[in-house]
Design a protein around this motif. Structure first.
Motif, PDB file in Angstrom:
ATOM      1  N   UNK A   1       0.909  -1.042  -0.021  1.00 58.45           N
ATOM      2  CA  UNK A   1       0.042   0.185   0.143  1.00 58.45           C
ATOM      3  C   UNK A   1       0.816   1.250  -0.010  1.00 58.45           C
ATOM      4  N   UNK A   2       1.800   1.360  -1.027  1.00 56.77           N
ATOM      5  CA  UNK A   2       2.651   2.471  -1.084  1.00 56.77           C
ATOM      6  C   UNK A   2       1.950   3.614  -1.965  1.00 56.77           C
ATOM      7  N   UNK A   3       2.120   4.880  -1.158  1.00 52.49           N
ATOM      8  CA  UNK A   3       1.518   5.936  -1.921  1.00 52.49           C
ATOM      9  C   UNK A   3       2.375   7.042  -1.906  1.00 52.49           C
ATOM     10  N   UNK A   4       2.477   7.762  -2.693  1.00 57.49           N
ATOM     11  CA  UNK A   4       3.340   8.943  -2.760  1.00 57.49           C
ATOM     12  C   UNK A   4       2.625  10.092  -3.379  1.00 57.49           C
ATOM     13  N   UNK A   5       2.812  11.221  -2.824  1.00 57.14           N
ATOM     14  CA  UNK A   5       2.034  12.801  -3.253  1.00 57.14           C
ATOM     15  C   UNK A   5       3.045  13.806  -3.117  1.00 57.14           C
TER      16      UNK A   5
END
Length: 282
Positions: free
Chosen positions: A8-12
């Motif tokens: 569940x890797x997220x980058x913003x």
């Protein structure tokens, strides 16, 4: 136990109008002695996901994950000092543009030996001998003389080999190769790919190959992750991806390959599926 586990890797990124989400909920694993290809169009989040794993994104980036574990160690709770010891030694990366990634103010030998000094603590004589050995391993001719060259004095293919030498200097357990054959001619591309595969086979390291070239995927990968607009569309073995792709985007991506095209016009992915609807609903 997997060598690298991502859940569940997220980058913003912070922008003047809010936040831009470059990666959304990616799951990924890679094992020792395995080649994982991460494929997709330019801008699909392939490189950002791996740079987030390496901790190399700028301060404007926000990285979130349920799990980010390497060789049994939790990278989410790891101190900055421990991460610096890990990155460049056990996890290493070959960047997209070798000439831009090398410092033009220092010789390639200095840049290679700096890695050996910082991560392995080798003395001057040992560093020199190891640097020559590494240049020989990656096929740079007259390695002892080449250590004194600056990046601008070397060809694109030679600079790429220098980057590979730097990346493997500490015998990493995981190597991330980000478009390692971009901007190289076809003959040099094959030499670089053959070199990477030989190094992977000889050392047993895990290898993540980031690419948009499905030919490279077919030649090198064991498993494939397909990404589009920051999301994972599909993951499968390399034969399954080519022979029986399940996701509409994967099928469209393969159908748009120039070598499979017929007629007067090259097809695009949007000819096969509604990409905007896919991005919003995936």
């Amino acid at each position: 136990m997997a060598l690298l586990e991502i859940r569940n890797l997220s980058v913003s990124f912070a922008t003047s109008t809010g936040r831009f989400h470059a990666v959304r909920g990616i799951d990924m694993t890679v094992n020792s002695r395995e080649v994982l290809a991460v494929v997709g169009e330019s801008g699909s989040g392939k490189s950002v996901a791996m740079l987030a794993t390496m901790g190399l994104l700028p301060a404007t980036a926000t990285v979130e994950a349920d799990m980010l574990r390497f060789d049994g160690r939790d990278m989410l709770t790891m101190s900055d000092a421990d991460r610096r010891k890990l990155i460049g030694r056990d996890i290493s990366m070959i960047f997209q543009e070798p000439i831009a990634s090398l410092n033009p103010c220092f010789t390639v030998g200095f840049q290679l030996e700096e890695v050996l000094r910082v991560h392995l603590g080798l003395g001057a004589r040992e560093r020199r001998a190891r640097a020559i050995e590494l240049f020989q391993a990656v096929g740079i001719p007259d390695p002892e003389a080449r250590l004194s060259s600056y990046p601008h004095q070397m060809s694109g293919g030679q600079c790429q080999r220098v980057m590979i030498a730097i990346a493997i200097a500490c015998q990493p357990k995981l190597l991330i190769a980000d478009e390692p054959t971009t901007a190289l001619d076809v003959t040099i591309q094959k030499q670089i790919l053959d070199l990477l595969m030989k190094l992977q086979e000889d050392t047993g390291m895990g290898l993540i190959m980031i690419t948009h070239d499905m030919g490279v995927v077919a030649e090198t990968a064991d498993r494939v992750v397909v990404m589009y607009k920051g999301r994972k569309m599909e993951e499968a073995g390399v034969l399954e991806i080519f022979e029986a792709p399940k996701h509409p985007y994967t099928r469209a991506l393969l159908s748009a390959l120039p070598e499979l095209a017929t007629g007067d016009r090259l097809p695009t992915v949007s000819d096969f599926i509604d990409t905007e609807a896919l991005a919003g609903g995936a």
